[in-house]
Enzyme design. Structure first.
Site, PDB file in Angstrom:
ATOM      1  CE  LYS A 274      -6.143  31.523  41.684  1.00 49.79           C
ATOM      2  NZ  LYS A 274      -7.206  30.756  42.350  1.00 49.79           N
ATOM      3  CB  SER A 275      -6.952  26.428  44.199  1.00 46.96           C
ATOM      4  OG  SER A 275      -6.441  26.122  45.475  1.00 46.96           O
TER       5      SER A 275
ATOM      6  CB  SER B 246     -10.006  34.532  52.456  1.00 50.26           C
ATOM      7  OG  SER B 246     -10.882  33.964  51.507  1.00 50.26           O
TER       8      SER B 246
ATOM      9  N   GLY C  12      -0.006  35.279  51.934  1.00 51.55           N
ATOM     10  CA  GLY C  12      -0.901  35.599  50.844  1.00 51.55           C
ATOM     11  C   GLY C  12      -0.964  37.087  50.566  1.00 51.55           C
TER      12      GLY C  12
ATOM     13  N   GLY D  48     -12.808  34.280  42.402  1.00 52.60           N
ATOM     14  CA  GLY D  48     -13.612  33.306  41.661  1.00 52.60           C
ATOM     15  C   GLY D  48     -12.809  32.230  40.957  1.00 52.60           C
ATOM     16  CG  LEU D  49     -11.530  28.767  42.487  1.00 55.17           C
ATOM     17  CD1 LEU D  49     -12.348  27.470  42.447  1.00 55.17           C
ATOM     18  CD2 LEU D  49     -10.114  28.452  42.962  1.00 55.17           C
TER      19      LEU D  49
ATOM     20  CB  CYS E 254     -12.753  28.404  46.657  1.00 55.37           C
ATOM     21  SG  CYS E 254     -12.840  29.967  45.746  1.00 55.37           S
TER      22      CYS E 254
ATOM     23  CE  LYS F 173      -5.920  27.957  51.234  1.00 58.02           C
ATOM     24  NZ  LYS F 173      -5.256  28.801  50.226  1.00 58.02           N
TER      25      LYS F 173
ATOM     26  CG  ASN G  19      -9.914  37.346  47.313  1.00 55.56           C
ATOM     27  OD1 ASN G  19     -10.351  36.522  46.511  1.00 55.56           O
ATOM     28  ND2 ASN G  19      -9.487  36.998  48.528  1.00 55.56           N
TER      29      ASN G  19
ATOM     30  N   GLY H  41      -5.169  39.070  55.501  1.00 51.32           N
ATOM     31  CA  GLY H  41      -4.285  40.037  56.148  1.00 51.32           C
ATOM     32  C   GLY H  41      -4.430  40.062  57.658  1.00 51.32           C
TER      33      GLY H  41
END
Length: 319
Positions: free
Chosen positions: A49-50, A203, A279, A80-81, A137, A172, A77, A230
């Protein structure tokens, strides 16, 4: 056509992998039990996970919803990390079984100083884990995506590559939508030879999904705005993979976005990806998805007469 027995074996940063499939950071990788499940799965690699320097609970629930109407299909989604904090994942990197598969550790500091502190600790740990810096993010309120601020991205890469002692690392990226932005981002990345790979894409940020019956948004944070994943993001993901494959010939590209079967995995590889992440589909199906997608990808290769990934990887035809 003669019988073909395809192979999914590949390499990444000179490391051998049994296949090019892995999870996307943020999915099935938040705690040790999930990471162990990935290790035992048929993925070729895995990523944590980041993480932020300190643990985070993330945004209030509900913060993830499947968009399960008529096709296309996907998710929204605003997590919020949420994560266990960098020391937790650093400890995991020190006990991971690297002989089974490579491990990436993804960091997403809330400040430049936080990122540098994590980089410094990782450098001192001398772990074989591969560093990924998340510049993208879209779901932390008040925190802009560094990947959209090219001056800030350049500054961060200068500091991080220097602080990491010029060891290989990756970034990323958020999705880009303009040719000029592909050009500018790639020009910055190409200034830093130790940035050895780019992951495309995170995303698509700040989408809005509305339930027609309740006349309401369907996630709570940010008044319903969240990152889209998706099927919806596949064409954008493929565009970003191919754009950076063309513009950053000395770097590997990891494709992420819209992969739920061997077909989408094939398309990412054809567009130039070396590895392919899952994902939304992994979130819904669990780590067993890797065996299914592997089999489907092998079947596609056999039908097309391809023995190795190199037979088609990055060989997208244009008109």
């Amino acid at each position: 056509m003669p019988n073909i027995t395809p192979s999914l074996a590949t390499t990444f940063l000179d490391l051998p992998l049994t296949n090019p499939l892995m999870n996307a950071s943020g999915v099935w990788c938040s705690v040790a039990s999930q990471l162990e499940a990935l290790l035992e799965s048929e993925s070729g690699a895995m990523v944590t996970k980041s993480c932020t320097l300190e643990p985070r609970d993330g945004n209030p629930e509900p913060r993830y919803r499947v968009l399960d109407g008529n096709k296309p299909w996907g998710s929204i989604n605003s997590m919020g990390l949420p994560n266990e904090g960098f020391p937790y994942y650093l400890r995991y990197t020190e006990r991971h079984d690297y002989e089974t598969k490579p491990l990436f550790i993804s960091i997403s500091g809330l400040t430049l100083d936080d990122n540098l502190a994590m980089v410094d600790s990782l450098k001192d740990a001398v772990t074989p884990a591969i560093l990924e810096v998340n510049l993208s993010c879209p779901n932390v309120p008040g925190k802009a995506q560094l990947g959209y601020d090219f001056d800030a991205m350049d500054t961060l890469l200068a500091e991080v590559t220097s602080g990491y002692g010029q060891r290989q690392l990756g970034v990323k990226l958020p999705p880009y939508f303009d040719i000029a932005h592909f050009d500018e981002a790639a020009a910055i990345l190409n200034r830093y030879p130790s940035v050895a790979f780019v992951t495309c894409i995170n995303s698509i940020g700040n989408a809005l999904a509305i339930d027609i019956n309740s006349e309401s948004v369907i996630i709570k944070p940010k008044d319903g705005f969240g990152g889209l994943g998706g099927d919806y993001v596949l064409p954008t993901a493929l565009a970003n993979v191919n754009a950076f494959f063309r513009r950053c010939p000395e770097k590997a590209v990891i494709g992420c976005g819209g992969v739920k079967s061997g077909q989408e995995a094939f398309l990412h590889l054809l567009a130039g990806a070396t590895l392919v992440q899952m994902g939304t589909a992994l979130y819904e199906e669990g780590p067993g998805i890797f065996a299914r997608v592997k089999a489907e990808l092998l079947s596609i290769m056999a039908q097309k007469g391809y023995e190795n990934l190199s037979d088609f990887q990055g060989k997208l035809k244009t008109l």
